[in-house]
Design an enzyme around this catalytic site. Sequence first.
Site, PDB file in Angstrom:
ATOM      1  N   LYS A   1       2.185  10.530   5.280  1.00 31.88           N
ATOM      2  CA  LYS A   1       1.982  10.191   3.865  1.00 31.88           C
ATOM      3  C   LYS A   1       0.797  10.984   3.316  1.00 31.88           C
ATOM      4  O   LYS A   1      -0.279  10.987   3.923  1.00 31.88           O
ATOM      5  CB  LYS A   1       1.696   8.687   3.709  1.00 31.88           C
ATOM      6  CG  LYS A   1       2.908   7.825   3.989  1.00 31.88           C
ATOM      7  CD  LYS A   1       2.553   6.355   3.917  1.00 31.88           C
ATOM      8  CE  LYS A   1       2.606   5.806   2.524  1.00 31.88           C
ATOM      9  NZ  LYS A   1       2.374   4.329   2.511  1.00 31.88           N
TER      10      LYS A   1
HETATM   11  O1  G3P Z   1       2.098   1.768   0.432  1.00 30.94           O
HETATM   12  C1  G3P Z   1       1.623   1.435  -0.855  1.00 30.94           C
HETATM   13  C2  G3P Z   1       1.668   0.012  -1.070  1.00 30.94           C
HETATM   14  O2  G3P Z   1       1.307  -0.604   0.141  1.00 30.94           O
HETATM   15  C3  G3P Z   1       0.816  -0.541  -2.166  1.00 30.94           C
HETATM   16  O3  G3P Z   1       1.125  -1.866  -2.249  1.00 30.94           O
HETATM   17  O4  G3P Z   1       0.767  -4.250  -2.515  1.00 30.94           O
HETATM   18  O5  G3P Z   1      -1.210  -2.760  -2.176  1.00 30.94           O
HETATM   19  O6  G3P Z   1       0.045  -2.704  -4.328  1.00 30.94           O
HETATM   20  P1  G3P Z   1       0.089  -2.952  -2.863  1.00 30.94           P
END
Ligand code: G3P
Length: 225
Positions: free
Chosen positions: A86
């Site tokens: 990533k």
């Molecule tokens: O991989 C990106 C994702 O984990 C972001 O999610 O829940 O931290 O907004 P969040």
Amino acid sequence: MKLCIDHADTIQIRRIYENYPIDGVSTNPSILAKCSRPPYEVLREIRDIIGPEGELFVQIISPDEEAALQEADRILKETGEQTLIKVPSTAEGFRIMKRLKTEGIRFIGTAVYTVMQGFLAAKCGAEYVAPYVNRIDNMGLDGVQVSKDIHDAICRNGLDSGLLAASFRNTQQVLELIKYGVKAVTVSPDVIDSFVRNAEVDNAVIRFTRDFEGLCGEGKTMLDC
Ligand code: G3P
């Protein structure tokens, strides 16, 4: 469409993998930090759970091209050649992506908040681009619509890429993108569990069991009659 788990807790990952049709696991530095354990120890455990063919997504940290390449090599050595790297979809990140493409290393453009970021990551050769649906919603924009627009931009420009949409807070956000036919979504265990959390479904199953036991006796199944 692929369905992945956006989490690094191996107890949760094992449980979700056993219950649902799952294709892989995505992590990021913040997700790994929540485990408070050495990252490669956690990632190797995840690889053991998902097997050599499961999709595993691991993020590099360095914005420097040479250092990022070394990180990518180390990640692949530690977690298997199938792992996707990533890379944040920034100016420095696009430079790293172009280099990874030249080196034949699979990667994904992450931290995508705009259609232009997604388009550029796909144009650099990213196998996936990851829009953060809920975080975009929280900016006062429409995360599902931004994701659909990136999907369309990729398709209409004939780019060999697709979405790994991320950052979901509820089933509806995921469902909108399933119906749209995006390449993949990655979802936290609590939201995956909410896909089928429904009292009516539970009641229907309880009723089936009760009716059958009324017919054949308590604890009986189709093996006993
Ligand atoms: O991989 C990106 C994702 O984990 C972001 O999610 O829940 O931290 O907004 P969040």
